[in-house]
Design a protein around this motif. Sequence first.
Motif, PDB file in Angstrom:
ATOM      1  N   GLN A  60       0.864  -1.358  -0.124  1.00 33.18           N
ATOM      2  CA  GLN A  60      -0.053   0.096  -0.014  1.00 33.18           C
ATOM      3  C   GLN A  60       0.955   1.237   0.015  1.00 33.18           C
ATOM      4  O   GLN A  60       0.655   2.230  -0.745  1.00 33.18           O
ATOM      5  N   LEU A  63       2.680   1.559  -3.287  1.00 34.63           N
ATOM      6  CA  LEU A  63       1.570   2.144  -4.395  1.00 34.63           C
ATOM      7  C   LEU A  63       1.085   3.429  -4.270  1.00 34.63           C
ATOM      8  O   LEU A  63       1.007   4.091  -5.184  1.00 34.63           O
ATOM      9  N   ASN A  64       0.913   4.016  -2.960  1.00 32.35           N
ATOM     10  CA  ASN A  64       0.523   5.326  -2.650  1.00 32.35           C
ATOM     11  C   ASN A  64       1.575   6.389  -3.279  1.00 32.35           C
ATOM     12  O   ASN A  64       1.524   7.225  -3.878  1.00 32.35           O
ATOM     13  N   ALA A  65       2.901   5.769  -2.976  1.00 29.59           N
ATOM     14  CA  ALA A  65       3.921   6.750  -3.298  1.00 29.59           C
ATOM     15  C   ALA A  65       4.158   6.917  -4.864  1.00 29.59           C
ATOM     16  O   ALA A  65       4.306   7.933  -5.541  1.00 29.59           O
ATOM     17  N   VAL A  67       1.624   6.324  -7.348  1.00 23.94           N
ATOM     18  CA  VAL A  67       0.304   6.891  -7.717  1.00 23.94           C
ATOM     19  C   VAL A  67       0.189   8.355  -7.205  1.00 23.94           C
ATOM     20  O   VAL A  67      -0.058   8.935  -8.237  1.00 23.94           O
ATOM     21  N   ILE A  68       0.471   8.655  -6.145  1.00 18.76           N
ATOM     22  CA  ILE A  68       0.194   9.815  -5.476  1.00 18.76           C
ATOM     23  C   ILE A  68       1.370  10.755  -5.992  1.00 18.76           C
ATOM     24  O   ILE A  68       1.199  11.842  -6.249  1.00 18.76           O
ATOM     25  N   ASN A  69       2.759  10.362  -5.903  1.00 17.31           N
ATOM     26  CA  ASN A  69       3.568  11.125  -5.824  1.00 17.31           C
ATOM     27  C   ASN A  69       3.870  11.498  -7.387  1.00 17.31           C
ATOM     28  O   ASN A  69       3.888  10.974  -8.242  1.00 17.31           O
ATOM     29  N   GLU A  70       3.575  12.841  -7.477  1.00 15.44           N
ATOM     30  CA  GLU A  70       3.444  13.545  -8.866  1.00 15.44           C
ATOM     31  C   GLU A  70       4.750  13.321  -9.741  1.00 15.44           C
ATOM     32  O   GLU A  70       4.635  13.163 -10.944  1.00 15.44           O
ATOM     33  N   LEU A 110      -7.440  -0.767  -6.877  1.00 17.15           N
ATOM     34  CA  LEU A 110      -7.027   0.890  -7.082  1.00 17.15           C
ATOM     35  C   LEU A 110      -7.417   1.329  -8.538  1.00 17.15           C
ATOM     36  O   LEU A 110      -8.153   2.298  -8.704  1.00 17.15           O
ATOM     37  N   ALA A 118      -3.040   8.248 -12.753  1.00 11.30           N
ATOM     38  CA  ALA A 118      -2.979   6.977 -11.615  1.00 11.30           C
ATOM     39  C   ALA A 118      -3.188   5.774 -12.290  1.00 11.30           C
ATOM     40  O   ALA A 118      -2.434   4.763 -11.869  1.00 11.30           O
TER      41      ALA A 118
END
Lengths: 371, 120
Positions: A60, A63-65, A67-70, A110, A118
């Motif tokens: 998690q 994946l967060n890093a 998907v979210i990290n521009e 996701l 994303a």
Amino acid sequence: MLWLEKLINGEILTSKELTIITIALVFFSAGFAFIVTLFLSRIIKSHLQGQKKKIKSKFQKMLNALVINETFSTTEVPDSAFEFRMGEIRSMLGSSNFARQVLIDQILELKKNLSGSAVHVLTATYFALKLEKQSLRKLRRPAWRKKALGIRELSEMNYKPAIPAISKFINSSNQMLREESVMALVRLNTEQSLKFLDIYSGVITPWMQINIHHYLQKSDLRKLPQFSRWFSSNNVSVVLFSINMAKHFRQSSAIAPLLLLCHHPEKKIAEEAIDALGELEAFEHRENVVKLAPKYWEDAGISVKVLQCLAKIGDPYQDTHILLEFLNHKSYDVRFEAVKTLKKLGVSTQQLSAFPTVKGIVDHTTEPLLQ
Amino acid sequence: MKILVCDDDETMMGMIRFKLSRENLGEVTTASNGKEAKAILQVETFDLVITDIHMPFHSGLEIINFIRNDLKKETPIIVLSAEGLENTVLQAFEIGANDFISKPFSPAELAVRVKRILKK
């Protein structure tokens, strides 16, 4: 415990006693084995769940890093940065298929809920980690659930090279597997999304129809195939589906082949074809429909369809006489439909009331409370 | 700023929390079902509530009702749901939602909408 005393005293047990003891022992052992198995399976299950939770939380964060990290979700992503992250995930995955499956589930979850860049990042992650191999491996598993899961994963990730492998399940004896593979092929085979109809031998269920229709509606309507192509299929379900689609997508080019289907020996196909002619407003072929009336006079179901079709494309001046004949039909449903059709074509209630066979129906259709 | 995120999907909740924290939008608290959300809302005050519609125990619509009618609070609410049915959207707005985002959504878009609401 007489038998126990006997055993202690070294006496010989009777055959009846021995049988009872044997049965009791077998029963007890089976019960014990069952409890142990149950207990073990619970332990394994809870252990796996704990493992899953642990792995999931690790992935998690990754994946967060991603998907979210521009930095990673734009086109200016440095390949080295993405590769670095992939390397990290790879080392976490190791050779564990279980961990791979957990990651696939998370990516799909996701992907279902996210849109935009994303989704690109998630897709890139799936392929960079070669997770499609894990999904493809499932297609070779004996359990149909696993196969269906693999098909779903490959289709969600839009993995087109899997088309030949998925096509093998299109005529599977398992309905779920069949439906899953059809839907996957419709999604994956964008150029010829309905090509499966050429070889499909199963039934196209309402669920499949709804899903395919939903998918086709979202696709480029100019690229839709001519559904009349499958009107000659040996599979009745395929023919019915094609008629339905030709009707929904208003393919007027299907009108001429539909006229032939009106004479099909399969009653359901003839009914659907007649219905489609009405929906497609085949005014120029009205006479052909009128000619069907005497042919199918004995069949109440098809007669109703003929009347419903003429209600849409009939001529108030030329068709009234034949429609009036239906007022004396032996079937109530046909008489009822005939009244409705004649009223739609402009025949007055007074004229209709003159027929004693339909007086009740006319009263019913003119009842103001039912209007 | 304090934000409450209610969603029964842990993966999604984690993602939203990560995005909002990364954007420095405030302290994010999470609730994985309607019951938990109500319990948290009774003891804490938030600057924004982001809720899913379908959740165990109490739906997102019930949470909106609870905030507006029981707690009598004007806390801004963003509804996040896969169900984009017109009726549900209208109902959510009628009972007091401030914004509606349908899934699938872009995390960047969510952040922009949250910023806009918090600025007000």
